[in-house]
Design a protein around this motif. Structure first.
Motif, mmCIF file in Angstrom:
data_model
loop_
_atom_site.group_PDB
_atom_site.id
_atom_site.type_symbol
_atom_site.label_atom_id
_atom_site.label_comp_id
_atom_site.label_asym_id
_atom_site.label_seq_id
_atom_site.Cartn_x
_atom_site.Cartn_y
_atom_site.Cartn_z
ATOM 1 N N LEU A 20 -11.197 25.847 -4.816
ATOM 2 C CA LEU A 20 -11.305 24.541 -4.166
ATOM 3 C C LEU A 20 -10.940 24.638 -2.683
ATOM 4 C CD1 LEU A 20 -9.823 22.093 -6.837
ATOM 5 C CD2 LEU A 20 -12.238 22.525 -6.301
ATOM 6 N N GLN A 21 -9.886 25.368 -2.377
ATOM 7 C CA GLN A 21 -9.479 25.534 -0.984
ATOM 8 C C GLN A 21 -10.549 26.268 -0.182
ATOM 9 O OE1 GLN A 21 -5.743 27.533 -1.657
ATOM 10 N NE2 GLN A 21 -4.584 25.602 -1.710
ATOM 11 N N GLU A 24 -13.514 24.004 0.453
ATOM 12 C CA GLU A 24 -13.222 22.987 1.453
ATOM 13 C C GLU A 24 -13.281 23.543 2.875
ATOM 14 O OE1 GLU A 24 -9.790 19.669 2.209
ATOM 15 O OE2 GLU A 24 -10.299 20.250 0.153
ATOM 16 N N HIS A 54 -16.973 20.389 -5.459
ATOM 17 C CA HIS A 54 -17.514 20.654 -4.124
ATOM 18 C C HIS A 54 -18.737 19.768 -3.870
ATOM 19 C CE1 HIS A 54 -18.641 22.876 -0.544
ATOM 20 N NE2 HIS A 54 -19.808 23.182 -1.090
ATOM 21 N N ARG A 57 -17.697 16.242 -3.342
ATOM 22 C CA ARG A 57 -17.009 16.032 -2.067
ATOM 23 C C ARG A 57 -17.999 15.963 -0.914
ATOM 24 N NH1 ARG A 57 -15.408 19.285 1.854
ATOM 25 N NH2 ARG A 57 -15.856 21.184 0.699
#
Length: 159
Positions: A20-21, A24, A54, A57
């Motif tokens: 996830l990091q 992002e 992702h 988002r």
């Protein structure tokens, strides 16, 4: 006493968080390679979940942007063998279609997932009054029907 499952679970959670990091922070030019790498993870459910987050988002920000089409087409090639991700991206594309006032069918809307129906009904991304009326009348869940009715009332539209 430890079991392989208990020992493995924290590592899986750490990988998920790292994915996830990385997603992002990824540069646009490296996104496809990163998504492909994540989808090679042996835990397909976890990998799909990270990539799905992702998509969820980025898609709202790109929805009315001209870049959306190229972004979606490029990712479609990478996620082609992942049913959940393919469906999610297809539904984001349908929401874009509705938001831009392009042609869509009642069957597409009423046949979409509960997630999509609620997203389309509750979003401020300007779904058409026709789409909202259809969801208010024929949405699969009470949640979607209520959200669509609220949007119509908020916009001063008849239900």
């Amino acid at each position: 006493m430890t079991t392989p499952h208990l020992d493995e679970e924290p590592a899986k959670h750490r990988r998920f968080t790292r994915y996830l990091q990385a997603l992002e922070a990824v540069a646009e030019t490296d996104e496809v390679a990163l998504v492909a790498a994540i989808l090679r993870d042996q835990d397909t459910t976890m990998a799909d979940s990270a990539v799905g987050r992702h998509l969820d988002r980025l898609a709202p920000d790109l929805l009315t942007d001209a870049k959306f089409t190229t972004w979606a087409q490029t990712l479609t090639e990478v996620i082609a063998d992942r049913d959940f991700l393919t469906l999610r991206l297809r539904e984001w594309t349908l929401l874009r279609t509705i938001a831009l006032g392009e042609p869509w069918t009642a069957e597409e809307l009423t046949g979409a997932t509960d997630w999509f129906q609620h997203m389309a009904a509750a979003t401020q991304i300007a779904p058409s009054p026709e789409a909202l009326r259809l969801l208010a009348e024929r949405g699969r869940t009470r949640r979607a029907r209520n959200a669509a009715s609220q949007q119509l009332r908020h916009r001063g539209q008849p239900i």
